[in-house]
Motif scaffolding. Structure first.
Motif, PDB file in Angstrom:
ATOM      1  N   GLY A  67       0.831  -1.198   0.000  1.00  0.00           N
ATOM      2  CA  GLY A  67       0.000   0.000   0.000  1.00  0.00           C
ATOM      3  C   GLY A  67       0.862   1.242   0.000  1.00  0.00           C
ATOM      4  N   GLU A  68       0.201   2.383  -0.203  1.00  0.00           N
ATOM      5  CA  GLU A  68       0.922   3.648  -0.202  1.00  0.00           C
ATOM      6  C   GLU A  68       1.437   3.981   1.193  1.00  0.00           C
TER       7      GLU A  68
ATOM      8  N   CYS B  86      -0.733   4.052   4.928  1.00  0.00           N
ATOM      9  CA  CYS B  86      -1.956   3.258   4.851  1.00  0.00           C
ATOM     10  C   CYS B  86      -2.072   2.311   6.034  1.00  0.00           C
TER      11      CYS B  86
ATOM     12  N   TYR C 247      -5.360  -0.086   2.305  1.00  0.00           N
ATOM     13  CA  TYR C 247      -5.632   1.295   1.954  1.00  0.00           C
ATOM     14  C   TYR C 247      -6.299   1.987   3.134  1.00  0.00           C
TER      15      TYR C 247
ATOM     16  N   TYR D  15      -8.306  -0.155  -6.407  1.00  0.00           N
ATOM     17  CA  TYR D  15      -7.039   0.380  -5.892  1.00  0.00           C
ATOM     18  C   TYR D  15      -5.884  -0.526  -6.286  1.00  0.00           C
TER      19      TYR D  15
ATOM     20  N   VAL E 228      -4.009   9.657  -0.069  1.00  0.00           N
ATOM     21  CA  VAL E 228      -4.709   8.966   1.014  1.00  0.00           C
ATOM     22  C   VAL E 228      -5.292  10.024   1.955  1.00  0.00           C
TER      23      VAL E 228
ATOM     24  N   PHE F 137     -11.622   4.748  -0.436  1.00  0.00           N
ATOM     25  CA  PHE F 137     -10.977   4.984  -1.729  1.00  0.00           C
ATOM     26  C   PHE F 137     -11.922   5.697  -2.701  1.00  0.00           C
TER      27      PHE F 137
END
Lengths: 342, 313
Positions: A47-48, A51, A236, A257, A282, A294
């Motif tokens: 994930g980014e 997250c 996320y 996502y 995010v 999301f």
């Protein structure tokens, strides 16, 4: 624990929520996630930034700062114990022993004023009753295991005398010291350059093959996931939005996502001028949207996405692939729409 | 490391020469006539002239300078203009008092300040922390002579634990400790206030570092995490502050020395200044500079003990 250990997961996390106090209010950074880790399995958490991947790992080890952080869970089961309810002193006996962790920043994760040999010995000393000589002998073996050249002569050297890649090897040696059942690797290669990354990854793969340990590998690099993971959980904004076997996930990315993440990977086999990036960012902890987190960045979002967070649904049979999405999950959208209108 | 020490000492020579020159000039810029100060207002012009000749202050300034520098380099620092005793002997008489006071204050300051600062950092924003912070701020802002007088009132007059004025007799350890206890406690508490504040902030810094998390993740007991991993890294700023403060302390202990009636460098300087005792002042300034150079050198050497990244070349 028992003979049925082959079937039982080594680590079972159920409904883990980690919150932080910001401006007097508690905001969850990890929102009731559940997953389990099988023996000798590598589970990738993807994930980014922000997250909740690292927080998940720190929560398992009880390393979330107590001053402004709070960890709640139905259970975090490891070797018959519930880590979420273990007193500090018992938890300490698990850290570095049953479960150990490798951190992202090899440059700052080692203590600058202690020799590296000593820091590896320290990982052994509080868990195993070794004499000084035995401890040093074992630490030296570990440094050789992680392929530090002329480990013996470098045993008494300090972290600033090592390169980033070598320091990460020292970190790995420390993590392996007590032959843990689970290793939590938090982006262990992110701070390293590409050739060193490859070396560290193959080292981790080798070590995992030689021992029976399981690994939770946290990364935002899908290339690393493909090379290393058995199963992947995509996170996320504090939720697991999709979880599947690695081949299944790459073959059938289902959550929008996940799909977007895969489109964001640069590819050398395609002639593209611009790299795809997911629009937006995010949402911050203090301003989490009500529905699917999301939705605001999702091209497929419909009305219900903005009002209700979807559950994690099992796709198909076998229960190996789950996704948290109104549009792509097994939902009767017409029925949903009716409910939403009510 | 020996080469480093020798080199640093050699580098100190030009510093000392420069300070000696500045001191020589400064001492003579201070208004007032030593002959007048010694003989008083009623002295005749003739007596004053005789006195000036005897002191040598009537000669050309350059001649005085050459004589002073030449003498100082071969260890002849002249005689006190007031008492007539050799300057070196005067200084040597009080130096042990100053050194013992400074060293014992430092030990008291460290023993109180370091654990208190660490404790405060570990309980950040809890009441313990607030009490410590307010207390150390009080310690910093409280004038040393006021706290000295308060201590005398409490410990000597009310409780009668210690004599108000300790006799010059310091033959036994008990007598020595009695004479040193209150002055050292007075300066030590001020030092503790400095050390507490620096230790607290640098400890907060080091406890937030990644290697602390690593140590915890290894299962190292919290006590060891704090002292071995946290404190060792937090000590460097503490050593810096202690080094700087020691230099100040040696000159500034004068008020404490006066209240407790103790001999010392500070008291000697103030006395020499009041009486325009040029030769004694010059000698004291040189010693003071020398002490600062040594304290700085010791500070630098201490860094090396704490931090392996410090290299002496």
């Amino acid at each position: 624990m028992t003979e049925t250990g082959k079937i039982e997961p080594v680590l079972d996390v159920s409904n883990l929520t980690t919150s932080f106090r910001i401006g007097g209010e508690w905001h969850p950074a990890v929102r009731g996630i559940s997953f389990s880790l099988q023996p000798n399995e590598t589970l990738a958490l993807v994930g980014e930034s922000g997250c909740g991947k690292s927080m998940t790992a720190l929560s398992i080890l009880g390393l979330v700062p107590k001053a402004n952080g709070r960890v709640e869970a139905e259970h975090i089961r490891f070797q018959g114990k519930d880590l979420s309810r273990l007193p500090d002193d018992e938890m300490r006996k698990i850290r570095g022993n049953g479960i150990s962790m490798i951190f992202q920043e090899p440059m700052t994760s080692l203590n600058p004023v202690l020799p590296i040999g000593f820091q590896v010995v320290e990982a052994l000393r509080y868990h195993q009753k070794l004499s000084r000589g035995e401890g040093e002998k074992r630490a030296l073996e570990l440094l050789e295991l992680v392929k530090i050249p002329s480990a013996k002569s470098r045993f008494k050297e300090y972290p600033h005398q090592f390169s980033g890649g070598m320091r990460q090897r020292v970190m790995i040696a420390m993590a392996l010291a007590c032959r843990p059942k689970v290793i939590l690797a938090d982006e262990p290669t992110t701070a390293l350059d590409v050739t060193i990354q490859a070396q560290i990854l193959s080292l981790l793969n080798e070590l995992k093959a030689e021992t029976d340990m399981s690994m939770i590998f946290i990364t935002h690099n899908l290339g690393v996931v493909a090379a290393l993971a058995d199963r992947v959980a995509v996170m996320y904004a504090g939720d697991i939005v999709e979880i599947a076997g690695v081949n299944e996930l790459f073959a059938r990315p289902t959550h929008p996502y996940t799909e977007a993440l895969m489109r964001s990977v640069p590819r050398s086999d395609r002639d593209t001028k611009t790299l795809y990036s997911i629009p937006g960012a995010v949402p911050p902890l203090t301003r989490m949207p009500q529905g699917c987190r999301f939705a605001a960045r999702c091209e497929l979002a419909i009305d219900v996405c903005r009002t209700q967070n979807p559950p994690l649904d099992v796709l198909g049979s076998g229960g190996a692939h789950s996704v948290r999405c109104w549009v792509r999950g097994n939902h009767d959208l017409a029925e949903m729409k009716e409910n939403a209108d009510v | 490391m020996l080469r480093f020490v020798v080199r640093r000492l050699i580098f100190a020579i030009p510093t000392l020469l420069a300070v000696m020159t500045v001191v020589f000039v400064l001492v003579r810029i201070v208004p007032g006539d030593p002959a007048q100060t010694i003989l008083g207002d009623q002295a005749s012009a003739e007596a004053l002239q005789n006195m000036r000749e005897r002191l040598g202050v009537d000669r050309p300034i350059l001649e005085q300078y050459v004589e002073f520098m030449g003498g100082a380099l071969v260890g002849d620092w002249g005689e006190s203009m007031v008492t007539g005793k050799p300057v070196l002997a005067e200084i040597a008489r009080v130096l042990p008092y100053t050194i013992e006071l400074t060293v014992v204050s430092l030990i008291i300051g460290g023993l109180i300040g370091i654990p208190l600062g660490a404790w405060s950092a570990l309980h950040r924003n809890e009441w313990i922390d607030y009490v410590t912070r307010v207390g150390s701020l009080l310690g910093l802002s409280f004038p040393a002579f006021v706290s000295a007088i308060l201590m005398l009132i409490v410990f000597s007059i009310q409780l009668r634990w210690l004599p108000v004025i300790s006799g010059g007799d310091r033959a036994t350890f008990g007598e020595w400790a009695e004479s040193l206890a209150l002055p050292a406690l007075n300066l030590g508490l001020i030092m503790a206030a400095y050390i507490t504040r620096v230790t607290r902030s640098s400890m907060l810094g080091s406890l937030g570092e990644d290697y602390i998390r690593t140590a915890r993740a290894k299962g190292v007991p919290e006590r060891v995490v704090i002292w071995r991993h946290g404190m060792r890294n937090a000590l460097i700023p503490v050593v810096t502050v202690v080094g700087l403060y020691l230099g100040i302390l040696i000159g500034n202990s004068v008020l404490t020395e006066i209240v407790f009636n103790r001999p010392g460098l500070g008291k000697l300087i103030v006395g020499a200044l009041g009486q325009r005792d040029y030769t004694l002042l010059q000698g004291l300034m040189i010693i003071y500079t020398f002490v600062i150079v040594i304290v700085n050198l010791l500070t630098d050497l201490t860094y090396g003990l704490i931090d392996p990244r410090v290299k002496y070349q």
